[in-house]
Design an enzyme around this catalytic site. Structure first.
Site, PDB file in Angstrom:
ATOM      1  N   LYS A 109       0.857  -1.273  -0.065  1.00  0.00           N
ATOM      2  CA  LYS A 109      -0.081   0.184  -0.097  1.00  0.00           C
ATOM      3  C   LYS A 109       0.727   1.198   0.042  1.00  0.00           C
ATOM      4  O   LYS A 109       1.282   1.747   0.971  1.00  0.00           O
ATOM      5  CB  LYS A 109      -0.727   0.187   1.193  1.00  0.00           C
ATOM      6  N   GLY A 141       6.133   5.211   8.509  1.00  0.00           N
ATOM      7  CA  GLY A 141       5.398   6.492   8.315  1.00  0.00           C
ATOM      8  C   GLY A 141       5.551   7.263   9.417  1.00  0.00           C
ATOM      9  O   GLY A 141       6.425   7.262  10.204  1.00  0.00           O
ATOM     10  N   THR A 180       4.525   8.896  13.400  1.00  0.00           N
ATOM     11  CA  THR A 180       4.470   8.298  14.673  1.00  0.00           C
ATOM     12  C   THR A 180       3.145   8.191  15.176  1.00  0.00           C
ATOM     13  O   THR A 180       2.575   7.062  15.476  1.00  0.00           O
ATOM     14  CB  THR A 180       5.252   9.060  15.730  1.00  0.00           C
ATOM     15  N   THR A 183       0.458   7.829  13.050  1.00  0.00           N
ATOM     16  CA  THR A 183      -0.287   6.596  12.244  1.00  0.00           C
ATOM     17  C   THR A 183       0.216   5.397  12.802  1.00  0.00           C
ATOM     18  O   THR A 183      -0.578   4.511  12.810  1.00  0.00           O
ATOM     19  CB  THR A 183       0.199   6.551  10.686  1.00  0.00           C
ATOM     20  N   GLU A 216       8.563   1.609  11.405  1.00  0.00           N
ATOM     21  CA  GLU A 216       9.581   2.546  11.201  1.00  0.00           C
ATOM     22  C   GLU A 216       8.780   4.162  11.075  1.00  0.00           C
ATOM     23  O   GLU A 216       8.205   4.431  10.191  1.00  0.00           O
ATOM     24  CB  GLU A 216      10.154   2.370   9.945  1.00  0.00           C
ATOM     25  N   CYS A 274      13.265  11.014   6.611  1.00  0.00           N
ATOM     26  CA  CYS A 274      13.051  10.896   8.558  1.00  0.00           C
ATOM     27  C   CYS A 274      14.487  11.053   8.974  1.00  0.00           C
ATOM     28  O   CYS A 274      14.558  11.067  10.244  1.00  0.00           O
ATOM     29  CB  CYS A 274      12.545   9.295   8.452  1.00  0.00           C
ATOM     30  N   GLU A 288       8.409  17.070  15.273  1.00  0.00           N
ATOM     31  CA  GLU A 288       8.862  16.740  13.831  1.00  0.00           C
ATOM     32  C   GLU A 288       8.177  17.653  12.926  1.00  0.00           C
ATOM     33  O   GLU A 288       6.948  17.747  12.801  1.00  0.00           O
ATOM     34  CB  GLU A 288       8.677  15.219  13.313  1.00  0.00           C
TER      35      GLU A 288
HETATM   36  P1  NAD Z   1       1.775   8.972   7.330  1.00  0.00           P
HETATM   37  O1  NAD Z   1       1.814   8.150   8.668  1.00  0.00           O
HETATM   38  O2  NAD Z   1       0.661   9.898   7.196  1.00  0.00           O
HETATM   39  O3  NAD Z   1       1.427   7.926   6.133  1.00  0.00           O
HETATM   40  C1  NAD Z   1       2.340   6.637   5.895  1.00  0.00           C
HETATM   41  C2  NAD Z   1       1.493   5.540   5.099  1.00  0.00           C
HETATM   42  O4  NAD Z   1       0.470   5.297   6.145  1.00  0.00           O
HETATM   43  C3  NAD Z   1       0.650   5.928   3.976  1.00  0.00           C
HETATM   44  O5  NAD Z   1       0.846   4.831   2.789  1.00  0.00           O
HETATM   45  C4  NAD Z   1      -0.676   6.258   4.508  1.00  0.00           C
HETATM   46  O6  NAD Z   1      -1.546   6.212   3.413  1.00  0.00           O
HETATM   47  C5  NAD Z   1      -0.729   5.047   5.602  1.00  0.00           C
HETATM   48  N1  NAD Z   1      -1.870   5.407   6.399  1.00  0.00           N
HETATM   49  C6  NAD Z   1      -2.536   6.420   6.917  1.00  0.00           C
HETATM   50  N2  NAD Z   1      -3.324   6.215   7.921  1.00  0.00           N
HETATM   51  C7  NAD Z   1      -3.366   4.784   8.154  1.00  0.00           C
HETATM   52  C8  NAD Z   1      -4.101   3.873   8.938  1.00  0.00           C
HETATM   53  N3  NAD Z   1      -4.978   4.275  10.157  1.00  0.00           N
HETATM   54  N4  NAD Z   1      -3.527   2.581   8.836  1.00  0.00           N
HETATM   55  C9  NAD Z   1      -2.766   2.092   8.131  1.00  0.00           C
HETATM   56  N5  NAD Z   1      -2.098   2.771   7.258  1.00  0.00           N
HETATM   57  C10 NAD Z   1      -2.513   4.466   7.182  1.00  0.00           C
HETATM   58  O7  NAD Z   1       3.294   9.436   7.018  1.00  0.00           O
HETATM   59  P2  NAD Z   1       3.797  10.057   5.916  1.00  0.00           P
HETATM   60  O8  NAD Z   1       3.359  11.619   5.926  1.00  0.00           O
HETATM   61  O9  NAD Z   1       3.387   9.622   4.372  1.00  0.00           O
HETATM   62  O10 NAD Z   1       5.216   9.968   5.765  1.00  0.00           O
HETATM   63  C11 NAD Z   1       6.091  11.125   6.822  1.00  0.00           C
HETATM   64  C12 NAD Z   1       6.359  10.259   7.778  1.00  0.00           C
HETATM   65  O11 NAD Z   1       7.214   9.096   7.707  1.00  0.00           O
HETATM   66  C13 NAD Z   1       7.417  11.215   8.676  1.00  0.00           C
HETATM   67  O12 NAD Z   1       7.018  11.221  10.017  1.00  0.00           O
HETATM   68  C14 NAD Z   1       8.751  10.495   8.652  1.00  0.00           C
HETATM   69  O13 NAD Z   1       9.553  10.735   9.606  1.00  0.00           O
HETATM   70  C15 NAD Z   1       8.139   9.173   8.526  1.00  0.00           C
HETATM   71  N6  NAD Z   1       9.201   8.250   7.960  1.00  0.00           N
HETATM   72  C16 NAD Z   1      10.137   7.171   8.642  1.00  0.00           C
HETATM   73  C17 NAD Z   1      11.211   6.687   8.205  1.00  0.00           C
HETATM   74  C18 NAD Z   1      11.951   5.769   8.840  1.00  0.00           C
HETATM   75  O14 NAD Z   1      12.470   4.793   8.364  1.00  0.00           O
HETATM   76  N7  NAD Z   1      11.583   5.558  10.240  1.00  0.00           N
HETATM   77  C19 NAD Z   1      11.358   6.607   6.730  1.00  0.00           C
HETATM   78  C20 NAD Z   1      10.596   7.599   6.064  1.00  0.00           C
HETATM   79  C21 NAD Z   1       9.456   8.161   6.714  1.00  0.00           C
END
Ligand code: NAD
Length: 476
Positions: A177, A221, A223, A225, A243, A277, A380
């Site tokens: 996804k 994604g 924290t 979420t 992650e 990230c 963040e």
């Molecule tokens: P997000 O949490 O909004 O979304 C991530 C994914 O989760 C998307 O595909 C989204 O559609 C899905 N999602 C949203 N709500 C959900 C739910 N209720 N259940 C299951 N899936 C759901 O994050 P984003 O804005 O896409 O990405 C940015 C964030 O990701 C930042 O906080 C960044 O630090 C983090 N990030 C972490 C790493 C790591 O390796 N630690 C790497 C890249 C990004």
């Protein structure tokens, strides 16, 4: 090869298909602010279809010999590499990142991920434990079944392949996804691989985490979420890797090679418009070098060229969407309310060119004079906004570095080897870089402490995550 302008459908059971509900979302190009394709707005019915297909596929794929699986993954890597330029262009358009970054980092890394896990499965060792004269144990590691892989928008193909490659290499079926904001390269990947269901997090992501037959969830994604994912998975006892976000410290001691520290810190602050990230968003400079460091850092950052992501000279592209741009502006305002001084940037630039008139751009922004514990320094932002704070000694800066809920990564710049070890030992982050940033060896464990996540990806850790250990004990 599919292109970025297509209507982006789901890919289930080897075929592109319409979402059951027939609905689509606009896919916006960040550099122009305009919709340039449509992406399936799927729901739990599409996830159900993907699970049925995955269950069927698992029967054969889990029994396919490792050497065969390895060959297929190597072939995927070759095909992505063959079309590297197309993938890079698509990634740049979809995310707003500079084309040069997509070409130099994102897509080559996706290729490397497939090659790495393709060959890793040929070199694993099995464990055996002899219990005196009583028994003989051996441990098998079997694929877990169906893995739900949920990924964000900042490094779309890079991070998705970091999950898909180990998941399928060890014999699982993956249901991916991708972020609804950046679905194109996953769509292009479908020509060569697995099940992909597109759509929003609440509709598709949540359906994946709730589905009883998807027993393994790898999520990258935010924290907030991540917490929802953990809550959905816990009662079903799913194996989960999270992650999550970061607020990473970047510590510069006065004894560092300042030239290298400044170049490395500018890169770690603003690469991908600060939307990695691992970006170092809290810079700490030792007081005796503070003024020199800040002046030179500002000078270097001010030269970063903000521009059309498709322009080869661009070093800073667009922010992924309006919501993220508004979030960045909110934190710049908040920083000033909290007493911060804007030393560079702080305002959206004039239109870059005609094509990008309505795009989401924000320049590298540096904020000084903030207290360490204020919100700007704790939350963040995920954009090209960093703070610089002076410190007087090691103990103090270690306290500053750890004064956050996050614990993903950190950088330390010093030429004193003993200090490097001492500080690295005491910082609460999953990765500590010394005199470098974003040097990634795919064999090393990767992940965060505290609110930055649960579990580790990479190398052996990933192979273990995507398999189920079983011990077989035979009496002697
Ligand atoms: P997000 O949490 O909004 O979304 C991530 C994914 O989760 C998307 O595909 C989204 O559609 C899905 N999602 C949203 N709500 C959900 C739910 N209720 N259940 C299951 N899936 C759901 O994050 P984003 O804005 O896409 O990405 C940015 C964030 O990701 C930042 O906080 C960044 O630090 C983090 N990030 C972490 C790493 C790591 O390796 N630690 C790497 C890249 C990004």
């Amino acid at each position: 090869m599919r292109t970025e302008a297509d209507k982006i459908q789901n890919f289930i059971d080897g075929q592109f298909i319409e979402p059951v509900g027939g609905k689509y979302l606009d896919n916006i190009e960040p550099a122009t602010g305009k919709s340039y394709s449509q992406v399936a707005d799927s729901d739990s019915r599409d996830v159900d279809l993907a699970v049925v297909a995955a269950e069927k596929a698992f029967v054969d794929w889990s029994c396919t010999p490792a050497a065969e699986r390895s060959k297929i993954l190597l072939r995927i890597a070759d095909l992505i590499e063959r079309d590297l330029e197309k993938f890079a262009r698509a990634e740049s358009i979809d995310t707003g990142k500079p084309l040069s970054l997509a070409r130099g980092l994102d897509i080559p890394r996706a290729v490397a991920n497939f090659r790495f896990f393709a060959t890793a499965i040929l070199h694993t060792e099995s464990e055996a434990h002899i219990t005196d004269n009583v028994a003989f144990n051996y441990t098998t590691r079997q694929p877990r079944g169906i893995a739900g892989l949920i990924s964000p928008w900042n490094l779309p193909l890079y991070l998705l392949s970091w999950k898909i490659a180990p998941a399928i290499a060890v014999g699982n079926i993956a249901i991916a996804k991708p972020s609804e904001l950046t679905p194109v390269t996953a769509y292009m990947l479908c020509e060569i691989a697995q099940d992909v269901v597109h759509g929003t997090g609440p509709n598709v992501g949540a359906a994946i985490t709730a589905h009883p037959k998807i027993n393994t969830i790898s999520f990258t994604g935010g924290t907030v979420t991540g917490r929802k994912v953990a809550e959905a998975c816990a009662p079903l006892f799913k194996k989960v890797s999270l992650e999550l976000g970061g607020k990473n410290p970047n510590i510069v001691f006065a004894d560092a090679d300042l030239e290298a520290a400044i170049a490395g810190s500018v890169r770690s602050s603003f690469a991908n418009q600060g939307q990695i990230c691992l970006c170092g968003s809290r810079v700490f400079a030792e007081r005796s070098a503070y003024k020199d460091f800040v002046d030179r850092f500002i000078e270097k950052a001010s030269k970063l060229k903000v521009g059309d992501p498709l322009d080869e000279k661009t070093e800073q592209g667009a922010i992924v969407n309006k919501t993220q741009l508004d979030k960045i502006k909110f934190y710049v305002d908040l920083a000033q309310e909290e007493g911060g001084k804007i030393a560079l940037g702080g305002k959206a630039p004039k239109p870059i060119n005609d094509r990008c008139r309505y795009g989401y751009f924000f320049p590298p922004t540096i904020i000084t004079d903030l207290p360490v514990s204020c919100r700007t320094n704790r939350e963040e932002i995920f954009g090209p906004v960093i703070t610089i704070t002076p410190f007087d000694n090691e103990e103090e800066v270690i306290g500053y570095a750890n004064d956050t809920d996050y614990g993903l990564a950190s950088s330390v710049w010093t030429q004193n080897l003993n200090r490097a070890h001492r500080v690295a030992e005491q910082i609460h982050t999953g990765t500590v870089w010394v005199n470098c940033w974003l040097v990634r060896d795919l064999r090393v464990p990767f992940g965060g402490m505290k609110a930055s996540g649960v579990g580790r990806e990479g190398g052996e850790e990933a192979l273990r995550f995507f398999t189920e250990a079983k011990n077989i004990c035979i009496a002697k």
